[in-house]
Write an enzyme that holds these catalytic residues in place. Structure first.
Site, short mmCIF file in Angstrom:
data_model
loop_
_atom_site.label_atom_id
_atom_site.label_comp_id
_atom_site.label_asym_id
_atom_site.label_seq_id
_atom_site.Cartn_x
_atom_site.Cartn_y
_atom_site.Cartn_z
N LYS A 13 34.55 -59.36 97.46
CA LYS A 13 33.87 -59.56 96.40
C LYS A 13 34.20 -58.58 95.23
O LYS A 13 34.48 -59.26 94.08
CB LYS A 13 32.15 -59.83 96.48
CG LYS A 13 32.16 -60.95 97.76
CD LYS A 13 30.44 -60.99 97.79
CE LYS A 13 29.89 -59.82 98.42
NZ LYS A 13 30.24 -59.07 99.73
N ARG A 98 21.25 -62.94 96.10
CA ARG A 98 21.85 -62.84 97.57
C ARG A 98 20.57 -63.50 98.31
O ARG A 98 20.70 -63.31 99.70
CB ARG A 98 20.99 -61.10 97.80
CG ARG A 98 22.09 -59.86 97.81
CD ARG A 98 23.19 -60.20 98.48
NE ARG A 98 23.65 -58.86 99.19
CZ ARG A 98 24.43 -58.02 98.73
NH1 ARG A 98 25.12 -58.07 97.66
NH2 ARG A 98 24.69 -56.98 99.66
N ARG A 137 37.13 -48.56 104.46
CA ARG A 137 37.12 -48.59 103.16
C ARG A 137 36.88 -47.07 102.82
O ARG A 137 35.90 -46.21 103.51
CB ARG A 137 35.94 -49.09 102.50
CG ARG A 137 35.38 -48.69 101.15
CD ARG A 137 34.59 -49.96 100.65
NE ARG A 137 33.39 -50.37 101.49
CZ ARG A 137 32.67 -51.18 100.96
NH1 ARG A 137 32.92 -52.00 100.03
NH2 ARG A 137 31.64 -51.57 101.69
N ARG A 170 31.40 -45.00 102.37
CA ARG A 170 29.97 -45.51 102.12
C ARG A 170 29.00 -45.22 103.17
O ARG A 170 29.35 -45.70 104.54
CB ARG A 170 30.10 -46.90 101.71
CG ARG A 170 30.01 -46.99 100.20
CD ARG A 170 29.99 -48.33 99.71
NE ARG A 170 29.36 -49.46 100.26
CZ ARG A 170 29.26 -50.72 99.71
NH1 ARG A 170 30.06 -51.08 98.70
NH2 ARG A 170 28.36 -51.46 100.23
P1 AP5 Z 1 35.21 -54.92 98.72
O1 AP5 Z 1 36.21 -55.78 97.79
O2 AP5 Z 1 34.45 -53.72 98.68
O3 AP5 Z 1 34.35 -55.86 99.64
P2 AP5 Z 1 33.17 -56.52 99.13
O4 AP5 Z 1 32.60 -57.68 99.64
O5 AP5 Z 1 32.55 -56.42 97.60
O6 AP5 Z 1 31.85 -55.58 100.16
P3 AP5 Z 1 30.83 -54.69 100.04
O7 AP5 Z 1 30.59 -54.02 101.30
O8 AP5 Z 1 30.67 -54.02 98.79
O9 AP5 Z 1 29.68 -56.17 100.14
P4 AP5 Z 1 28.29 -55.86 100.21
O10 AP5 Z 1 27.92 -57.24 99.57
O11 AP5 Z 1 27.85 -55.73 101.74
O12 AP5 Z 1 27.68 -54.57 99.28
P5 AP5 Z 1 27.14 -54.24 97.95
O13 AP5 Z 1 27.90 -53.25 97.34
O14 AP5 Z 1 27.00 -55.63 97.20
O15 AP5 Z 1 36.17 -54.70 100.20
C1 AP5 Z 1 36.01 -54.04 101.11
C2 AP5 Z 1 36.90 -53.28 101.94
O16 AP5 Z 1 38.08 -54.10 102.08
C3 AP5 Z 1 37.72 -52.37 100.66
O17 AP5 Z 1 38.31 -51.26 101.25
C4 AP5 Z 1 38.72 -53.13 100.09
O18 AP5 Z 1 39.99 -52.19 99.61
C5 AP5 Z 1 39.50 -53.75 101.33
N1 AP5 Z 1 39.80 -55.28 101.03
C6 AP5 Z 1 39.19 -55.88 100.03
N2 AP5 Z 1 39.94 -57.05 100.04
C7 AP5 Z 1 41.08 -57.17 100.94
C8 AP5 Z 1 42.22 -57.87 101.39
N3 AP5 Z 1 42.50 -59.00 101.01
N4 AP5 Z 1 42.90 -57.59 102.46
C9 AP5 Z 1 42.92 -56.17 103.00
N5 AP5 Z 1 41.72 -55.34 102.45
C10 AP5 Z 1 40.87 -55.70 101.63
O19 AP5 Z 1 25.58 -54.21 98.27
C11 AP5 Z 1 25.25 -52.80 99.09
C12 AP5 Z 1 23.79 -52.81 99.38
O20 AP5 Z 1 23.00 -52.86 97.97
C13 AP5 Z 1 23.09 -53.94 100.03
O21 AP5 Z 1 23.28 -53.92 101.46
C14 AP5 Z 1 21.65 -54.21 99.58
O22 AP5 Z 1 21.23 -53.01 100.21
C15 AP5 Z 1 21.71 -53.75 97.98
N6 AP5 Z 1 22.15 -54.78 97.11
C16 AP5 Z 1 22.99 -55.04 96.34
N7 AP5 Z 1 23.09 -56.38 96.01
C17 AP5 Z 1 21.52 -56.67 96.23
C18 AP5 Z 1 21.03 -57.90 95.76
N8 AP5 Z 1 21.27 -58.98 94.80
N9 AP5 Z 1 19.77 -57.87 96.13
C19 AP5 Z 1 19.16 -57.15 97.26
N10 AP5 Z 1 19.82 -55.91 97.52
C20 AP5 Z 1 21.15 -55.68 97.04
#
Ligand code: AP5
Length: 225
Positions: A13, A98, A137, A170
């Site tokens: 994402k 979410r 990552r 992370r």
């Molecule tokens: P990446 O692009 O970072 O993937 P992502 O889907 O963004 O993964 P996240 O782990 O950031 O998502 P998440 O939803 O768990 O975390 P968030 O930060 O929102 O890619 C991941 C890896 O794969 C990278 O190394 C990239 O280079 C690689 N990659 C990408 N595409 C690829 C491809 N096609 N091929 C190969 N490699 C690839 O949330 C973190 C925390 O914050 C949550 O757990 C929660 O505690 C809190 N939080 C955030 N938003 C909310 C909300 N709305 N409500 C409540 N809590 C929230």
């Protein structure tokens, strides 16, 4: 263009959100990034959010909704230059909403700001690929660039290609926290698929397994070029 990117942790994402934001020339509103920045700066919101994030749990809705409102109003105001949000070009929502209460709150907020939702994209990736991506990552705390030791390794191990900063893992990418995040995704976020399928903007599913550029092409095709 107001677009929601849905998908499990590691689906890409953030990666695709950044590319789409640049393609459509709109801001990316990534609640995870905003929260990590608040944690890094030690703000009251960051202090509140940190324990939830470390445990792989969702941060409470009032914190998230306050954060999104602030950012969206800010973008809406600055894009029209007059505080009138009607001309806003929109945003890419990454990691928000979410759960269903957040989705309902987003609907209300967009209406209030005289905006509407254009599309919801679900980036679909098998669990074994998600786990491999998250274990590989490596992020740069200096400039925000994200590498992956399996798919996009830096030229020099542990060093950011863009700014020379030291790459870090992370905290919530530890295997047991990833398991928890996947469970939370299935329980709280997956119900959004039905929620949006029953709305004027049904979910458009995109295969997120494949090289970054190919996935981007699939998303743009799904959006009609
Ligand atoms: P990446 O692009 O970072 O993937 P992502 O889907 O963004 O993964 P996240 O782990 O950031 O998502 P998440 O939803 O768990 O975390 P968030 O930060 O929102 O890619 C991941 C890896 O794969 C990278 O190394 C990239 O280079 C690689 N990659 C990408 N595409 C690829 C491809 N096609 N091929 C190969 N490699 C690839 O949330 C973190 C925390 O914050 C949550 O757990 C929660 O505690 C809190 N939080 C955030 N938003 C909310 C909300 N709305 N409500 C409540 N809590 C929230």
């Amino acid at each position: 263009m107001n677009l929601i990117l849905l998908g499990p942790p590691g689906a890409g994402k953030g990666t695709q959100g950044a590319l789409l934001a640049s393609h459509f020339d709109v801001p990316r509103i990534a609640t995870g990034d905003l929260l990590r920045e608040a944690v890094r700066r030690g703000t009251p919101m960051g202090q509140k959010a940190q324990s939830y994030m470390d445990a792989g749990e969702l941060v409470p809705d009032p914190v998230i909704l306050g954060l999104v409102r602030e950012v969206l109003e800010d973008h809406a105001g600055s894009s029209s230059g007059s505080g009138d949000s009607g001309d806003s070009p929109g945003a890419i929502f990454d990691g928000f909403p979410r759960n269903i209460p957040q989705a309902e709150a987003l609907d209300e907020l967009l209406e209030e700001l005289n905006m509407s939702l254009d599309a919801v994209i679900l980036v679909d990736v098998p669990d074994d690929v998600l786990v491999k991506r998250l274990s590989g990552r490596r992020s740069c705390p200096e400039c925000g660039k994200v590498h992956n030791i399996h798919y996009d390794p830096p030229s020099e191990e542990g060093v950011c290609d863009r700014c020379g900063g030291t790459l870090v893992e992370r905290a919530d990418d530890a295997p047991e926290t990833v398991r928890k995040r996947l469970t939370v995704y299935r329980q709280s976020t997956e119900p959004l698929i039905e929620f949006y399928d029953d709305s004027p903007t049904p979910v458009r599913r995109v295969d997120g397994d494949g090289p970054v550029k190919i996935v981007q092409k699939r998303i743009l095709e799904e959006l009609g070029g």
